[in-house]
Design an enzyme around this catalytic site. Structure first.
Site, PDB file in Angstrom:
ATOM      1  N   HIS A   8      42.424 -22.010  31.306  1.00 50.28           N
ATOM      2  CA  HIS A   8      41.636 -20.791  31.153  1.00 50.28           C
ATOM      3  C   HIS A   8      40.171 -21.167  30.975  1.00 50.28           C
ATOM      4  O   HIS A   8      39.842 -22.302  30.611  1.00 50.28           O
ATOM      5  CB  HIS A   8      42.132 -19.983  29.949  1.00 50.28           C
ATOM      6  CG  HIS A   8      43.427 -19.298  30.195  1.00 50.28           C
ATOM      7  ND1 HIS A   8      44.389 -19.170  29.227  1.00 50.28           N
ATOM      8  CD2 HIS A   8      43.934 -18.709  31.308  1.00 50.28           C
ATOM      9  CE1 HIS A   8      45.418 -18.510  29.728  1.00 50.28           C
ATOM     10  NE2 HIS A   8      45.166 -18.231  30.990  1.00 50.28           N
ATOM     11  N   THR A  34      44.445 -24.439  40.101  1.00 52.09           N
ATOM     12  CA  THR A  34      43.867 -23.151  40.463  1.00 52.09           C
ATOM     13  C   THR A  34      42.406 -23.378  40.858  1.00 52.09           C
ATOM     14  O   THR A  34      41.824 -24.425  40.574  1.00 52.09           O
ATOM     15  CB  THR A  34      43.990 -22.169  39.286  1.00 52.09           C
ATOM     16  OG1 THR A  34      43.532 -22.789  38.091  1.00 52.09           O
ATOM     17  CG2 THR A  34      45.433 -21.719  39.111  1.00 52.09           C
ATOM     18  N   GLY A  55      43.378 -18.161  39.125  1.00 50.75           N
ATOM     19  CA  GLY A  55      44.521 -17.560  38.450  1.00 50.75           C
ATOM     20  C   GLY A  55      44.600 -16.048  38.593  1.00 50.75           C
ATOM     21  O   GLY A  55      45.630 -15.515  39.024  1.00 50.75           O
ATOM     22  N   ASP A  60      48.073 -18.673  39.827  1.00 49.69           N
ATOM     23  CA  ASP A  60      49.207 -18.997  38.954  1.00 49.69           C
ATOM     24  C   ASP A  60      50.524 -18.731  39.677  1.00 49.69           C
ATOM     25  O   ASP A  60      51.470 -19.519  39.586  1.00 49.69           O
ATOM     26  CB  ASP A  60      49.162 -18.172  37.664  1.00 49.69           C
ATOM     27  CG  ASP A  60      47.931 -18.450  36.820  1.00 49.69           C
ATOM     28  OD1 ASP A  60      47.421 -19.586  36.863  1.00 49.69           O
ATOM     29  OD2 ASP A  60      47.485 -17.528  36.110  1.00 49.69           O
ATOM     30  N   ASP A  80      44.052 -20.482  26.690  1.00 50.63           N
ATOM     31  CA  ASP A  80      43.238 -19.877  25.633  1.00 50.63           C
ATOM     32  C   ASP A  80      44.051 -18.720  25.077  1.00 50.63           C
ATOM     33  O   ASP A  80      44.010 -17.609  25.606  1.00 50.63           O
ATOM     34  CB  ASP A  80      41.903 -19.406  26.205  1.00 50.63           C
ATOM     35  CG  ASP A  80      41.026 -18.721  25.165  1.00 50.63           C
ATOM     36  OD1 ASP A  80      41.406 -18.705  23.973  1.00 50.63           O
ATOM     37  OD2 ASP A  80      39.968 -18.207  25.552  1.00 50.63           O
ATOM     38  N   HIS A  87      45.395 -11.205  33.661  1.00 47.31           N
ATOM     39  CA  HIS A  87      46.550 -11.505  34.522  1.00 47.31           C
ATOM     40  C   HIS A  87      47.702 -12.095  33.705  1.00 47.31           C
ATOM     41  O   HIS A  87      48.466 -12.917  34.182  1.00 47.31           O
ATOM     42  CB  HIS A  87      46.143 -12.432  35.667  1.00 47.31           C
ATOM     43  CG  HIS A  87      45.610 -13.760  35.216  1.00 47.31           C
ATOM     44  ND1 HIS A  87      44.459 -13.900  34.485  1.00 47.31           N
ATOM     45  CD2 HIS A  87      46.090 -15.007  35.395  1.00 47.31           C
ATOM     46  CE1 HIS A  87      44.256 -15.186  34.222  1.00 47.31           C
ATOM     47  NE2 HIS A  87      45.236 -15.880  34.766  1.00 47.31           N
ATOM     48  N   ASP A  90      51.181 -12.608  35.196  1.00 45.59           N
ATOM     49  CA  ASP A  90      51.309 -13.783  36.066  1.00 45.59           C
ATOM     50  C   ASP A  90      51.506 -15.051  35.252  1.00 45.59           C
ATOM     51  O   ASP A  90      52.290 -15.930  35.617  1.00 45.59           O
ATOM     52  CB  ASP A  90      50.067 -13.957  36.946  1.00 45.59           C
ATOM     53  CG  ASP A  90      49.890 -12.854  37.962  1.00 45.59           C
ATOM     54  OD1 ASP A  90      50.822 -12.049  38.136  1.00 45.59           O
ATOM     55  OD2 ASP A  90      48.803 -12.788  38.573  1.00 45.59           O
ATOM     56  N   ARG A  96      57.763 -18.736  32.547  1.00 44.04           N
ATOM     57  CA  ARG A  96      59.196 -18.454  32.698  1.00 44.04           C
ATOM     58  C   ARG A  96      59.809 -19.280  33.822  1.00 44.04           C
ATOM     59  O   ARG A  96      60.877 -19.867  33.666  1.00 44.04           O
ATOM     60  CB  ARG A  96      59.416 -16.960  32.940  1.00 44.04           C
ATOM     61  CG  ARG A  96      60.875 -16.556  32.973  1.00 44.04           C
ATOM     62  CD  ARG A  96      61.111 -15.043  33.018  1.00 44.04           C
ATOM     63  NE  ARG A  96      60.236 -14.317  33.913  1.00 44.04           N
ATOM     64  CZ  ARG A  96      59.171 -13.590  33.535  1.00 44.04           C
ATOM     65  NH1 ARG A  96      58.849 -13.513  32.264  1.00 44.04           N
ATOM     66  NH2 ARG A  96      58.441 -12.958  34.416  1.00 44.04           N
TER      67      ARG A  96
END
Length: 127
Positions: A8, A34, A55, A60, A80, A87, A90, A96
């Site tokens: 981030h 990214t 991202g 992502d 962060d 987002h 995402d 996950r």
């Protein structure tokens, strides 16, 4: 072995410092990242990073797709967690998919140190 480097905005300096400190080790890997993160790493190191979209523009999810396809074996994603991300769905999906496919995922510098050590050991054992 292909690994992703993501950070981030507020954590990009931390990931860049990590990349600089581990540049020799990271050169052993096929790196993806990214958009802005990949650009910054390439500007501040001699590492080559295949850049995906930023991202918030789907980067992502593009990396998540590589995890699902079996072409990305680990992710270092310096997050962060104190700032809301537009987002966030995402990001949650990427985390996950790493869990679903049992992919090593570091979300802070301490865990990134362990992931990079383990991956380097794994590469050394394959040789």
């Amino acid at each position: 072995m292909r690994i992703a480097l993501i950070a981030h905005d507020e954590k990009k300096p931390d990931l860049i410092e990590f990349a600089q400190n581990h540049e020799e080790r990271l050169q052993q890997f096929d790196l993806i990242g990214t958009g802005t993160t990949g650009t910054r790493i390439m500007e501040e190191t001699d590492l080559e990073v295949e850049r995906k979209a930023s991202g918030p523009l789907g980067g992502d999810m593009m990396i998540g797709a590589e995890v699902a396809e079996g072409t990305c074996e680990a992710i270092i994603f310096i997050r962060d967690v104190l700032t809301a991300q537009p987002h966030e769905p995402d990001i949650s999906a990427l985390l996950r998919i790493c869990d679903v496919h049992d992919i090593p995922l570091a979300t802070n510098i301490a865990s990134a140190e362990h992931v990079i050590d383990g991956l380097a050991e794994e590469i050394g054992a394959d040789e």
